[in-house]
Design a protein around this motif. Structure first.
Motif, mmCIF file in Angstrom:
data_model
loop_
_atom_site.group_PDB
_atom_site.id
_atom_site.type_symbol
_atom_site.label_atom_id
_atom_site.label_comp_id
_atom_site.label_asym_id
_atom_site.label_seq_id
_atom_site.Cartn_x
_atom_site.Cartn_y
_atom_site.Cartn_z
ATOM 1 N N GLY A 9 6.002 1.611 -0.265
ATOM 2 C CA GLY A 9 4.765 2.096 -0.869
ATOM 3 C C GLY A 9 4.692 1.960 -2.373
ATOM 4 N N LYS B 41 -0.045 0.424 6.532
ATOM 5 C CA LYS B 41 0.615 -0.893 6.481
ATOM 6 C C LYS B 41 1.236 -1.265 7.829
ATOM 7 N N PHE C 56 -0.790 2.323 -8.045
ATOM 8 C CA PHE C 56 -1.973 2.056 -7.225
ATOM 9 C C PHE C 56 -2.846 0.986 -7.883
ATOM 10 N N SER D 24 -0.803 4.634 4.213
ATOM 11 C CA SER D 24 -2.067 3.898 4.081
ATOM 12 C C SER D 24 -2.418 3.127 5.347
ATOM 13 N N ASN E 251 -8.724 1.512 4.720
ATOM 14 C CA ASN E 251 -8.342 2.064 6.011
ATOM 15 C C ASN E 251 -8.684 3.547 6.066
ATOM 16 N N VAL F 279 -5.430 0.422 1.691
ATOM 17 C CA VAL F 279 -5.777 1.616 0.917
ATOM 18 C C VAL F 279 -6.284 2.697 1.858
ATOM 19 N N ASN F 280 -5.759 3.890 1.700
ATOM 20 C CA ASN F 280 -6.201 5.057 2.446
ATOM 21 C C ASN F 280 -7.489 5.565 1.789
ATOM 22 N N GLY G 64 0.846 -1.187 0.000
ATOM 23 C CA GLY G 64 0.000 0.000 0.000
ATOM 24 C C GLY G 64 0.877 1.230 0.000
ATOM 25 N N GLN H 3 -7.484 9.024 0.252
ATOM 26 C CA GLN H 3 -6.784 9.089 -1.034
ATOM 27 C C GLN H 3 -7.736 8.726 -2.169
#
Length: 168
Positions: A102, A22, A146, A20, A159, A131-132, A16, A135
């Protein structure tokens, strides 16, 4: 449940983008492993010069290895295989977790599990991409790496959903 010495060791790749979550996920996995009486070996891949995960994880010692200065899915793939073998020989963990940088691609990292000699003892493996949510809602950096990370995920963890409106 602890495994017998001859059983294959399951491996997890956590990927990620930066920020994010991790490391938070890996910390949770470590806490759960302690509660369950399991030994987890963690390989953390830092792309830049300064690695902070060892301090954040707080586990140190021979069961934590940080690979710096490149990506485990490409430049450091040989180092990853050597490190995994050393962990097997010295620690004999119940589980392996590889936290990538990342920019790493999970599937390319997993390909290293099929290389000798680790292919002889690594069992089931899977890739989790964290995944944020913010974002995604803001549409930041959603092309290229991504998309490649998501397409090779066995599981996606969305997340930081508390940072976005429920309607989003």
């Amino acid at each position: 449940m602890a495994r017998a010495r001859n059983d294959k060791i399951p491996a997890l790749v956590v990927s990620g983008f930066l920020g994010s979550g991790k490391t938070s996920l890996v910390r949770h996995l470590l806490a759960q492993a302690v509660a369950d009486g399991l030994r987890i070996a963690v390989v953390s891949n830092e792309f830049g010069e300064l690695g902070i995960d060892r301090e954040l994880l707080g586990r140190g010692g021979e069961a934590f290895v940080e690979l710096e200065g490149g990506c485990v899915c490409c430049e450091l793939s040989d180092d990853l295989v050597e490190t995994l073998q050393q962990l097997r020989d010295q620690v004999d963990p119940d589980r392996i977790v590889v936290e990538t940088s990342g920019v790493a691609l999970p599937f390319d990292t997993q390909l290293n599990f099929w290389r000798e000699p680790v292919s002889e003892w690594i069992g089931d493996d899977m890739a989790v991409v964290v995944v944020n949510a913010l974002q995604v809602v803001e549409g930041r950096d959603l092309d290229g790496t991504f998309t490649d990370q998501l397409s090779s995920a066995d599981l996606v963890v969305l997340n930081q959903i508390d940072l976005v409106e429920a309607s989003a």
